[in-house]
Design a protein around this motif. Structure first.
Motif, mmCIF file in Angstrom:
data_model
loop_
_atom_site.group_PDB
_atom_site.id
_atom_site.type_symbol
_atom_site.label_atom_id
_atom_site.label_comp_id
_atom_site.label_asym_id
_atom_site.label_seq_id
_atom_site.Cartn_x
_atom_site.Cartn_y
_atom_site.Cartn_z
ATOM 1 N N LEU A 108 0.823 -1.215 0.000
ATOM 2 C CA LEU A 108 0.000 0.000 0.000
ATOM 3 C C LEU A 108 0.856 1.264 0.000
ATOM 4 O O LEU A 108 0.591 2.214 -0.753
ATOM 5 C CB LEU A 108 -0.931 -0.012 1.208
ATOM 6 C CG LEU A 108 -2.177 -0.894 1.083
ATOM 7 C CD1 LEU A 108 -2.836 -1.097 2.444
ATOM 8 C CD2 LEU A 108 -3.166 -0.275 0.106
ATOM 9 N N LEU A 109 1.870 1.287 0.835
ATOM 10 C CA LEU A 109 2.703 2.478 0.926
ATOM 11 C C LEU A 109 3.499 2.709 -0.355
ATOM 12 O O LEU A 109 3.582 3.842 -0.859
ATOM 13 C CB LEU A 109 3.631 2.379 2.132
ATOM 14 C CG LEU A 109 2.948 2.608 3.482
ATOM 15 C CD1 LEU A 109 3.831 2.138 4.625
ATOM 16 C CD2 LEU A 109 2.598 4.085 3.660
ATOM 17 N N GLN A 110 4.063 1.647 -0.906
ATOM 18 C CA GLN A 110 4.834 1.828 -2.134
ATOM 19 C C GLN A 110 3.922 2.136 -3.320
ATOM 20 O O GLN A 110 4.324 2.868 -4.238
ATOM 21 C CB GLN A 110 5.687 0.593 -2.420
ATOM 22 C CG GLN A 110 6.675 0.748 -3.567
ATOM 23 C CD GLN A 110 7.743 1.805 -3.301
ATOM 24 O OE1 GLN A 110 7.908 2.263 -2.179
ATOM 25 N NE2 GLN A 110 8.473 2.179 -4.340
ATOM 26 N N SER A 111 2.696 1.628 -3.312
ATOM 27 C CA SER A 111 1.742 1.996 -4.360
ATOM 28 C C SER A 111 1.457 3.486 -4.317
ATOM 29 O O SER A 111 1.321 4.143 -5.361
ATOM 30 C CB SER A 111 0.438 1.203 -4.204
ATOM 31 O OG SER A 111 0.634 -0.162 -4.497
ATOM 32 N N ALA A 112 1.367 4.042 -3.094
ATOM 33 C CA ALA A 112 1.167 5.488 -2.971
ATOM 34 C C ALA A 112 2.383 6.254 -3.484
ATOM 35 O O ALA A 112 2.243 7.300 -4.124
ATOM 36 C CB ALA A 112 0.870 5.854 -1.518
ATOM 37 N N VAL A 113 3.571 5.743 -3.210
ATOM 38 C CA VAL A 113 4.776 6.365 -3.755
ATOM 39 C C VAL A 113 4.728 6.373 -5.278
ATOM 40 O O VAL A 113 5.059 7.376 -5.920
ATOM 41 C CB VAL A 113 6.037 5.614 -3.273
ATOM 42 C CG1 VAL A 113 7.276 6.118 -4.001
ATOM 43 C CG2 VAL A 113 6.221 5.761 -1.769
ATOM 44 N N ARG A 114 4.276 5.260 -5.856
ATOM 45 C CA ARG A 114 4.241 5.120 -7.313
ATOM 46 C C ARG A 114 2.956 5.665 -7.941
ATOM 47 O O ARG A 114 2.735 5.478 -9.117
ATOM 48 C CB ARG A 114 4.431 3.641 -7.687
ATOM 49 C CG ARG A 114 5.755 3.030 -7.251
ATOM 50 C CD ARG A 114 6.945 3.717 -7.911
ATOM 51 N NE ARG A 114 6.866 3.718 -9.360
ATOM 52 C CZ ARG A 114 7.334 2.724 -10.142
ATOM 53 N NH1 ARG A 114 7.918 1.674 -9.581
ATOM 54 N NH2 ARG A 114 7.233 2.803 -11.443
ATOM 55 N N ARG A 115 2.101 6.287 -7.159
ATOM 56 C CA ARG A 115 0.875 6.925 -7.645
ATOM 57 C C ARG A 115 -0.074 5.928 -8.289
ATOM 58 O O ARG A 115 -0.729 6.221 -9.304
ATOM 59 C CB ARG A 115 1.207 8.068 -8.612
ATOM 60 C CG ARG A 115 2.182 9.092 -8.051
ATOM 61 C CD ARG A 115 2.527 10.178 -9.055
ATOM 62 N NE ARG A 115 1.357 10.994 -9.361
ATOM 63 C CZ ARG A 115 0.987 12.073 -8.657
ATOM 64 N NH1 ARG A 115 1.703 12.443 -7.598
ATOM 65 N NH2 ARG A 115 -0.076 12.762 -9.008
ATOM 66 N N THR A 116 -0.174 4.731 -7.698
ATOM 67 C CA THR A 116 -1.078 3.697 -8.178
ATOM 68 C C THR A 116 -2.300 3.630 -7.274
ATOM 69 O O THR A 116 -2.175 3.294 -6.094
ATOM 70 C CB THR A 116 -0.391 2.321 -8.200
ATOM 71 O OG1 THR A 116 0.822 2.390 -8.947
ATOM 72 C CG2 THR A 116 -1.308 1.268 -8.801
ATOM 73 N N PRO A 117 -3.487 3.933 -7.777
ATOM 74 C CA PRO A 117 -4.692 3.857 -6.943
ATOM 75 C C PRO A 117 -5.005 2.420 -6.525
ATOM 76 O O PRO A 117 -4.797 1.476 -7.298
ATOM 77 C CB PRO A 117 -5.792 4.407 -7.858
ATOM 78 C CG PRO A 117 -5.083 5.160 -8.931
ATOM 79 C CD PRO A 117 -3.782 4.460 -9.124
ATOM 80 N N VAL A 118 -5.503 2.256 -5.307
ATOM 81 C CA VAL A 118 -5.809 0.937 -4.761
ATOM 82 C C VAL A 118 -7.207 0.948 -4.164
ATOM 83 O O VAL A 118 -7.575 1.874 -3.441
ATOM 84 C CB VAL A 118 -4.792 0.527 -3.678
ATOM 85 C CG1 VAL A 118 -5.158 -0.839 -3.080
ATOM 86 C CG2 VAL A 118 -3.376 0.489 -4.237
ATOM 87 N N ILE A 119 -7.981 -0.105 -4.466
ATOM 88 C CA ILE A 119 -9.275 -0.323 -3.823
ATOM 89 C C ILE A 119 -9.084 -1.323 -2.697
ATOM 90 O O ILE A 119 -8.627 -2.446 -2.928
ATOM 91 C CB ILE A 119 -10.324 -0.848 -4.811
ATOM 92 C CG1 ILE A 119 -10.535 0.128 -5.968
ATOM 93 C CG2 ILE A 119 -11.651 -1.104 -4.098
ATOM 94 C CD1 ILE A 119 -11.537 -0.368 -7.005
ATOM 95 N N LEU A 120 -9.416 -0.932 -1.477
ATOM 96 C CA LEU A 120 -9.315 -1.813 -0.322
ATOM 97 C C LEU A 120 -10.530 -2.726 -0.257
ATOM 98 O O LEU A 120 -11.640 -2.337 -0.604
ATOM 99 C CB LEU A 120 -9.233 -0.993 0.965
ATOM 100 C CG LEU A 120 -8.161 0.098 1.039
ATOM 101 C CD1 LEU A 120 -8.320 0.897 2.331
ATOM 102 C CD2 LEU A 120 -6.772 -0.505 0.942
ATOM 103 N N ASP A 121 -10.309 -3.936 0.264
ATOM 104 C CA ASP A 121 -11.421 -4.877 0.420
ATOM 105 C C ASP A 121 -12.044 -4.720 1.815
ATOM 106 O O ASP A 121 -12.691 -3.732 2.097
ATOM 107 C CB ASP A 121 -10.955 -6.299 0.156
ATOM 108 C CG ASP A 121 -12.106 -7.301 0.167
ATOM 109 O OD1 ASP A 121 -13.190 -6.962 -0.344
ATOM 110 O OD2 ASP A 121 -11.943 -8.409 0.690
ATOM 111 N N GLY A 122 -11.795 -5.661 2.704
ATOM 112 C CA GLY A 122 -12.450 -5.681 4.002
ATOM 113 C C GLY A 122 -11.569 -5.225 5.143
ATOM 114 O O GLY A 122 -10.697 -4.368 4.990
ATOM 115 N N VAL A 123 -11.770 -5.859 6.301
ATOM 116 C CA VAL A 123 -11.116 -5.394 7.522
ATOM 117 C C VAL A 123 -9.606 -5.588 7.471
ATOM 118 O O VAL A 123 -8.849 -4.789 8.039
ATOM 119 C CB VAL A 123 -11.720 -6.103 8.753
ATOM 120 C CG1 VAL A 123 -11.494 -7.617 8.706
ATOM 121 C CG2 VAL A 123 -11.177 -5.525 10.051
#
Length: 368
Positions: free
Chosen positions: A258-273
């Protein structure tokens, strides 16, 4: 991030918010379409968010999504905190690989390629394809109620694996990731993380899990989270150590991803808990990181609700899907695609010469 000792503090400098100026440009362009304000509801908001994330107006359609599942077993499952037997997460992986799980069926229908990463399954690696097991850190994890889930070295390895996978996706042109987990005991680890980071009691965050446990199992789960919480509180100031204490390899890798995706400007959809708990750890590491994530759906898990509230993320759907494995997050993909298509395709009024503005005209920001 440089090699050597992992320094999570660097993420605060590396992660920037999606471009606010282009988001305003997207808002202005939307106002020129002639549709009444808020006529498209959250689709408008999503389109503007995508414009900022992609750093271009109008946005491009979602062309290369990826469905990524991190898999692992958790030693705490030995206490009977799940309706599934301890060490049985590999059966969930096999079902997904065979295309029989709800999430696999949805991913196939939505044309979102599936990738599964084994971080700590409790099975012989030979039982699964090598491309699934090659990143495994260990077999299952320590019991979070009485011992650390990972050693410090294992936690760093898992975190770096997540980072490397985020780089792989970004480098391959992935423009949206749907993130989920395949685990047994994972919601117990997630509950301990959320309780520690939100400063709440175990009973406040203990849910029934994807397999919908009975009351006795719920009490065992609550006790395990309480004991894990007691061990987690002293290490709250060190997020990597917190992950090693109660998270396990799959959740640790998800946090790094998640953190490196934010560095690379890649949007992420989270699932559950589980993904929400990892995102909450990520927020503690870098406060701007949640701006790159969407909450795919809401569940009945109280820990998810607390985590999303802390990050100011509102679920895109509310189908109350509890099956896990990314199925709920996949249901948000058509919404995100629709938002992108509308934001890109709606003609935005007329230009100075009286001609209609072409939807393909694009203003971009160089973010390299």
């Amino acid at each position: 991030m440089p090699d050597g000792t992992l320094n999570l503090d660097a993420f605060s400098d590396l992660i920037q918010r999606p471009h606010g100026g282009l988001r305003r440009d997207a808002e202005e362009r939307r106002a020129r379409t002639g549709l009444p304000p808020r006529a498209l509801g959250r689709l408008d908001e999503l389109g503007e968010w995508l414009a900022a994330a992609q750093a271009q107006v109008p946005v491009q359609p979602i062309r290369n999504p990826r469905f990524l599942l991190f898999a692992g077993d958790h030693g705490v499952a030995e206490l009977g905190v799940s309706a599934r037997p301890a060490g049985s997460a590999h059966s969930l992986v096999r079902s997904a690989l065979d295309g029989d799980s709800p999430a696999a069926i949805l991913a196939r229908r939505l044309e979102v390629p599936l990738r599964i990463v084994d971080m700590s399954l409790d099975c012989d690696p030979a039982e699964l394809p090598e491309d699934v097991t090659r990143h495994r850190v260990r077999r299952s994890s320590g019991r979070l109620d009485v011992e650390d889930s990972l050693t410090a070295a294992e936690a760093e390895q898992a975190f770096r694996t997540g980072m490397a996978l985020a780089d792989e996706e970004a480098d391959s042109g992935t423009d949206l990731v749907v993130l989920g987990d395949l685990s047994v005991g994972g919601t117990t680890a997630a509950g301990a993380l959320v309780a520690a980071l939100c400063g709440t009691d175990a009973s406040v965050v203990t849910g029934r899990g994807g397999a919908q446990i009975d009351d006795l199992a719920w009490m065992r789960k609550c006790a395990a989270i309480r004991d894990g919480l007691r061990r987690a509180r002293p290490v709250l100031g060190d997020q990597l150590r917190l992950l090693a204490t109660v998270a396990g390899a799959d959740l640790t890798a998800m946090t790094g991803f998640l953190l490196q995706s934010a560095v690379r400007r890649t949007p992420v959809i989270l699932d559950g808990v589980v993904s929400a708990a990892c995102a909450l750890v990520g927020q503690r590491v870098a406060f701007r990181a949640p701006d790159w994530w969407l909450a795919g759906h809401g569940t009945d898990e109280p820990a998810q609700a607390k985590a999303l509230d802390r990050m100011s993320l509102e679920p895109l759907t509310d189908h109350r899907i509890v099956v896990g494995g990314g199925a709920g997050a996949l249901m948000a993909v058509p919404l995100v695609r629709a938002a992108a298509d509308l934001a890109a395709g709606l003609p935005a009024g007329t230009g100075a010469d009286g001609s209609a503005e072409a939807p393909a005209d694009t203003e971009t920001l160089d973010v390299t």
